[in-house]
Design an enzyme around this catalytic site. Structure first.
Site: not given
Ligand code: NAP
Length: 536
Positions: A178, A202, A252, A274, A406
């Protein structure tokens, strides 16, 4: 709600020379050149990602296997030894040069961010600003933050104690889609400033923005191997990152963060998470209503609500609720949705089909259970495959998904209140605690309410930008929103091990030769009591 001509997007489908067929985006050759920076000659095939504005392919990405991701660590470990020997002052100079490059060449990355995420150019600029502020902050302050600190010793004068900081080694950074430029900068740059090497994964969807920053960092003087970018799905290379890193910085979703925390605990590696939020805004009875409504529009709909700190719940005092709601809905309806790579649109598109599904599901669930849709509540496929209107709901109840989960999209619910304690309790009533916002004409009152909210950052008379831009102050979440902090001193010290070096002179901390132990313990007890009165 105004819109762009659908013809714009239709025309783009024939422009295959640009990334994702987005008119005005960099050429596909540029994308290939950036992808050439990905370490390792993966031969395991690729994955294709699409541009949100058009649905057309951006590029075919090389994808690492588990073994290839692990191999990246041996190179990183070697690079870390020489990088940590580079004086901090030189590392700072590199970051300051990087800041100049980011600002001077921002048009390139604004195009890339828009092509990869589908966000508006103004929202993309927030990323440029965050990356530049971060480079400048650690470019100016790293030496002071990392330098040895004198500590009070066991015995005044005779014990000289100091705290020194060592880099952890290789930091593994996992980033979401994002805010690809901002979150790369906020997590990678302080790790490098502290003398670590970085291996970053990334998100596939937005890897070009991270690769662009890598390219500029190398131009600024960073040795290429000090920061390695590996591409691949978390399900394939996630274990390698968790098992090989000396520190894991994850940004994430909460479910992924919790799963990784369990794995990391096995190795006793330190980490920061985070994660997500369901961020509240409280509008007090003395708020400037029009300013609060304008602030709410930015707080709820920046990056089409796909921002971890954006507001999804608004609690408004009943005495101003009608006026606030009228102004908020009117301003929301004036927002212009569009897919151009310029500043003409206020809001862009969602980033993925998964996002569109989740948002549609949340809104339809609420509508089906009796919520009122004051504005929005529908997709806009004529603008592009992933556009969704900014949506304001009311009459939302706890049975609805949107109440506490969320959404991570342009959807917000308005609730009235009469008792401030009840509003604070409701603001604190989810498992999350990332960001919050309070609006009041009286700054002291606003800050007092802010301190009662369980969240890592609270903005008074702002939605998120005040805290987001205050790089000197920590940012992070409590509860299901995460562990640890980025930015400020915490943001760099998390990548270090502290070491205490204590040197004893003269008197040893044991009885002198021939002194009865009991006498020694009495003298020491008296000394310990007396030391209470020393200044430090
Ligand atoms: P996500 O599905 O958890 O993915 C985040 C990252 O983690 C992606 O690069 C993903 O890659 C990777 N990932 C997933 N499973 C993994 C595993 N088993 N091992 C290592 N890496 C893994 O989150 P998202 O849906 O993309 O992002 C949105 C979320 O992030 C929302 O909940 C948002 O609130 C949160 N967020 C938080 C912050 C903060 O600073 N607090 C900032 C931005 C976003 P793959 O999809 O390729 O597996």
């Amino acid at each position: 709600m105004t819109s762009t001509l659908p013809a714009k997007v239709t025309a783009s489908t024939s422009q295959h020379g640009t990334i994702g067929g987005v008119p005005g985006a960099p050429s596909r050759t540029r994308a290939q050149a950036l992808l050439a920076r990905v370490t390792g000659g993966y031969d395991t095939g690729g994955t294709e990602v699409q541009a949100p504005f058009t649905g057309n392919p951006i590029a075919t990405l090389p994808q690492a296997t588990d073994a290839e991701a692990r191999a990246a660590y041996s190179g990183a470990r070697q690079a870390q030894r020489s990088w940590s020997a580079v004086p901090v002052a030189e590392r700072q100079r590199i970051l300051l040069r990087l800041q100049d490059l980011v600002l001077d060449r921002q048009d390139e990355v604004l195009d890339l961010i828009q092509a990869e995420t589908g966000k508006s150019r103004m929202d993309a600029f927030d990323e440029v600003a965050a990356a530049a502020l971060c480079a400048s902050y650690y470019g100016k302050h790293s030496a002071k933050l990392l330098g040895a600190k004198r500590r009070a010793g066991a015995l005044p004068v005779l014990t000289r104690a100091s705290e020194v900081r060592h880099p952890k080694g290789v930091a593994g950074i996992i980033s979401p889609w994002n805010y690809p430029l901002a979150l790369t900068a906020l997590d990678v740059l302080p790790a490098l400033a502290a003398g670590n090497a970085v291996v970053q994964k990334p998100d596939n969807q937005t890897c070009l923005s991270a690769l662009w920053l890598h390219e500029l960092a190398c131009e600024a003087g960073l040795p290429e191997d000090a920061w390695t970018i590996v591409l691949g799905r978390g399900s394939v290379i996630g274990d390698a990152i968790v098992e090989e890193s000396d520190y894991v910085g994850f940004t994430g979703s909460t479910p992924t963060g919790k799963r990784l925390a369990g794995q990391i605990a096995e190795r006793l590696t330190s980490f920061s998470l985070e994660l997500g939020g369901k961020n509240p805004m409280i509008v007090l009875d003395d708020a400037k209503v029009d300013a609060a409504a304008k602030g709410a529009v930015t707080a709820c709909f920046s990056s089409a609500g796909q921002l971890c700190v954006s507001v999804e719940r608004i609690y408004v005092h009943e005495s101003v609720k009608e006026e606030f709601t009228r102004a908020f809905v009117a301003q929301t309806e004036r927002l212009r949705l569009g897919a151009e790579l310029d500043f003409s649109a206020d809001i862009g598109s969602l980033t993925s089909a998964d996002q569109l599904d989740t948002i549609t599901r949340h809104v339809e669930d609420a509508r089906g259970k009796g919520a009122t849709v004051l504005t929005g509540g529908r997709a806009r496929p004529e603008l592009g495959p992933l556009f969704y209107e900014p949506t304001v709901l009311t009459d939302v109840t706890p049975e609805m998904t949107v109440y506490a989960e969320e959404t991570f999209g342009p959807v917000v619910s308005i609730y009235g209140y009469t008792d401030l304690d009840e509003a604070v309790d409701n603001a604190n009533a989810t498992a999350y605690g990332l960001n919050a916002s309070v609006w009041s004409r009286n700054g002291a009152r606003g800050r007092a309410v802010a301190a009662r909210i369980r969240a890592g950052t609270v903005n008074v008379n702002e939605g998120f930008a005040a805290s987001f831009g205050s790089i000197d102050a920590p940012m992070g979440g409590v509860g299901d929103s995460g562990v640890g902090r980025r930015n400020g001193a915490d943001g760099i010290l998390r990548y270090t091990e502290s070491q205490t070096i204590a040197a004893q002179r003269g008197l040893r901390l044991r009885p002198f030769r021939g002194m009865p132990p009991k006498l020694w313990t009495r003298l020491m007890s008296r000394g310990v009591k007396a030391m209470r009165h020393l200044p430090r």
